[in-house]
Structures are given as structure tokens and as C-alpha cells.
Design a protein around this motif. Structure first.
Motif, PDB file in Angstrom:
ATOM      1  N   LEU A   1       6.102  34.480 -22.519  1.00 46.48           N
ATOM      2  CA  LEU A   1       5.609  32.803 -21.903  1.00 46.48           C
ATOM      3  C   LEU A   1       6.266  33.081 -19.914  1.00 46.48           C
ATOM      4  O   LEU A   1       5.981  32.043 -19.680  1.00 46.48           O
ATOM      5  CB  LEU A   1       6.329  31.539 -23.043  1.00 46.48           C
ATOM      6  CG  LEU A   1       5.415  31.874 -23.924  1.00 46.48           C
ATOM      7  CD1 LEU A   1       6.744  30.574 -24.521  1.00 46.48           C
ATOM      8  CD2 LEU A   1       4.481  30.962 -24.050  1.00 46.48           C
ATOM      9  N   GLN A   2       6.932  34.310 -19.556  1.00 41.98           N
ATOM     10  CA  GLN A   2       7.343  34.232 -18.727  1.00 41.98           C
ATOM     11  C   GLN A   2       6.188  33.881 -17.778  1.00 41.98           C
ATOM     12  O   GLN A   2       5.083  34.378 -17.861  1.00 41.98           O
ATOM     13  CB  GLN A   2       8.184  35.154 -18.204  1.00 41.98           C
ATOM     14  CG  GLN A   2       8.880  36.108 -16.829  1.00 41.98           C
ATOM     15  CD  GLN A   2       9.955  36.594 -17.371  1.00 41.98           C
ATOM     16  OE1 GLN A   2       9.468  37.773 -17.629  1.00 41.98           O
ATOM     17  NE2 GLN A   2      10.589  36.707 -16.235  1.00 41.98           N
ATOM     18  N   ARG A   3       6.420  32.798 -16.569  1.00 39.17           N
ATOM     19  CA  ARG A   3       5.688  32.960 -15.834  1.00 39.17           C
ATOM     20  C   ARG A   3       5.777  33.666 -14.913  1.00 39.17           C
ATOM     21  O   ARG A   3       6.711  34.340 -14.426  1.00 39.17           O
ATOM     22  CB  ARG A   3       5.956  31.190 -14.683  1.00 39.17           C
ATOM     23  CG  ARG A   3       5.924  30.115 -15.926  1.00 39.17           C
ATOM     24  CD  ARG A   3       4.427  29.862 -16.599  1.00 39.17           C
ATOM     25  NE  ARG A   3       4.487  28.610 -17.390  1.00 39.17           N
ATOM     26  CZ  ARG A   3       4.665  27.562 -17.277  1.00 39.17           C
ATOM     27  NH1 ARG A   3       4.610  26.698 -15.929  1.00 39.17           N
ATOM     28  NH2 ARG A   3       4.492  26.418 -18.109  1.00 39.17           N
ATOM     29  N   ALA A   4       3.934  33.567 -13.694  1.00 37.71           N
ATOM     30  CA  ALA A   4       4.465  34.792 -12.847  1.00 37.71           C
ATOM     31  C   ALA A   4       5.164  34.223 -11.844  1.00 37.71           C
ATOM     32  O   ALA A   4       5.649  35.445 -11.218  1.00 37.71           O
ATOM     33  CB  ALA A   4       3.149  34.556 -12.272  1.00 37.71           C
ATOM     34  N   ASP A   5       6.008  33.169 -11.785  1.00 39.36           N
ATOM     35  CA  ASP A   5       6.977  33.748 -10.490  1.00 39.36           C
ATOM     36  C   ASP A   5       8.676  33.860 -10.886  1.00 39.36           C
ATOM     37  O   ASP A   5      10.040  33.932 -10.420  1.00 39.36           O
ATOM     38  CB  ASP A   5       7.553  32.305 -10.483  1.00 39.36           C
ATOM     39  CG  ASP A   5       7.770  30.924 -11.502  1.00 39.36           C
ATOM     40  OD1 ASP A   5       7.961  31.267 -12.449  1.00 39.36           O
ATOM     41  OD2 ASP A   5       8.047  29.964 -11.009  1.00 39.36           O
ATOM     42  N   GLY A   6       8.808  34.228 -12.721  1.00 37.91           N
ATOM     43  CA  GLY A   6       9.416  34.969 -12.954  1.00 37.91           C
ATOM     44  C   GLY A   6      10.610  34.053 -14.140  1.00 37.91           C
ATOM     45  O   GLY A   6      11.037  34.602 -14.578  1.00 37.91           O
ATOM     46  N   GLY A   7       9.732  32.345 -13.939  1.00 34.97           N
ATOM     47  CA  GLY A   7      11.022  31.204 -14.816  1.00 34.97           C
ATOM     48  C   GLY A   7      10.116  31.250 -16.454  1.00 34.97           C
ATOM     49  O   GLY A   7       8.979  32.072 -16.118  1.00 34.97           O
ATOM     50  N   TRP A   8      10.572  30.618 -16.505  1.00 36.13           N
ATOM     51  CA  TRP A   8      10.446  29.261 -17.735  1.00 36.13           C
ATOM     52  C   TRP A   8      10.094  28.298 -17.636  1.00 36.13           C
ATOM     53  O   TRP A   8      11.130  28.042 -16.855  1.00 36.13           O
ATOM     54  CB  TRP A   8      10.770  29.963 -19.291  1.00 36.13           C
ATOM     55  CG  TRP A   8      10.957  31.848 -19.647  1.00 36.13           C
ATOM     56  CD1 TRP A   8      10.131  32.015 -21.067  1.00 36.13           C
ATOM     57  CD2 TRP A   8      11.549  32.652 -18.930  1.00 36.13           C
ATOM     58  NE1 TRP A   8       9.932  33.095 -20.989  1.00 36.13           N
ATOM     59  CE2 TRP A   8      11.067  33.305 -19.980  1.00 36.13           C
ATOM     60  CE3 TRP A   8      12.554  32.712 -18.245  1.00 36.13           C
ATOM     61  CZ2 TRP A   8      11.090  34.974 -19.683  1.00 36.13           C
ATOM     62  CZ3 TRP A   8      13.077  34.496 -18.299  1.00 36.13           C
ATOM     63  CH2 TRP A   8      12.258  35.492 -18.740  1.00 36.13           C
ATOM     64  N   SER A   9       9.312  27.299 -18.312  1.00 33.24           N
ATOM     65  CA  SER A   9       8.870  26.180 -18.651  1.00 33.24           C
ATOM     66  C   SER A   9       9.253  25.143 -19.612  1.00 33.24           C
ATOM     67  O   SER A   9       9.366  26.321 -20.679  1.00 33.24           O
ATOM     68  CB  SER A   9       7.550  25.789 -18.057  1.00 33.24           C
ATOM     69  OG  SER A   9       7.243  24.269 -18.566  1.00 33.24           O
ATOM     70  N   GLN A  10       9.657  24.227 -19.994  1.00 31.93           N
ATOM     71  CA  GLN A  10      10.665  23.236 -20.847  1.00 31.93           C
ATOM     72  C   GLN A  10       9.029  23.186 -21.704  1.00 31.93           C
ATOM     73  O   GLN A  10       9.275  23.225 -22.957  1.00 31.93           O
ATOM     74  CB  GLN A  10      10.874  22.252 -20.666  1.00 31.93           C
ATOM     75  CG  GLN A  10      12.414  22.549 -19.625  1.00 31.93           C
ATOM     76  CD  GLN A  10      12.928  20.900 -19.412  1.00 31.93           C
ATOM     77  OE1 GLN A  10      13.630  20.286 -20.624  1.00 31.93           O
ATOM     78  NE2 GLN A  10      13.932  20.958 -18.704  1.00 31.93           N
TER      79      GLN A  10
END
Length: 85
Positions: A11-20
Motif C-alpha cells: 500500500l506504500q505510495r510512489a512518494d514513499g508515504g502511506w494514506s489513511q
């Protein structure tokens, strides 16, 4: 437990973060920090590329005052930040 961790890593996003929430919101510091914390409890370290990218996301998005930008969302009673009774 490994299959759940693999799902979380996926689920990690391309920008390196995760979303709620998936897929609605962008990556944010809260979801990313929580995810990194859980993965550290599972024994993962910053040596793992996914965690390094998450840390890099937090560093890149931190404001000069030490905070992170967050989008305020309404609670079930439609008031931002309101507590449920």
C-alpha cells in the motif's frame, strides 16, 4: 502475519508515504508514521528500502516548525475535530 505485512508494504505510495484511506487521500505523516511504527514492532528496520522511503517521505514533508501538513476531516457529526460522545 507475514501476509498482512506484505499487504501493508504494497500500500506504500510512489512518494514513499502511506494514506489513511485507500484510494481517496494522499500520503500523510500520520498514516506514514503509524505504518512505520507497526513495521518496527514487527522487527523491520530502516535498512529495509520501504521503511527508508517512508522515513524520507516524513523528512521531505516536514515543515520548518517541525509539524506536518494535515487535511482536517469532519467527524460523523460534521464538525472538524469534534469528539464523539
Amino acid at each position: 502475519m507475514q501476509s498482512t505485512i506484505d499487504e501493508l508494504l504494497a500500500l506504500q505510495r510512489a512518494d514513499g508515504g502511506w494514506s489513511q484511506t485507500i484510494p481517496d487521500l494522499k500520503s500523510d505523516a500520520f498514516a506514514t508514521g503509524q505504518t512505520l511504527y507497526v513495521l518496527s514492532l514487527a522487527g523491520y528496520t530502516a535498512a529495509r528500502p520501504e521503511l527508508k522511503r517512508g522515513i524520507d517521505f516524513l523528512v521531505a514533508t516536514q515543515s520548518p516548525d517541525g509539524s506536518w501538513p494535515m487535511i482536517s476531516r469532519s467527524t460523523p457529526d460534521a464538525r472538524p475535530g469534534a469528539r464523539n460522545s
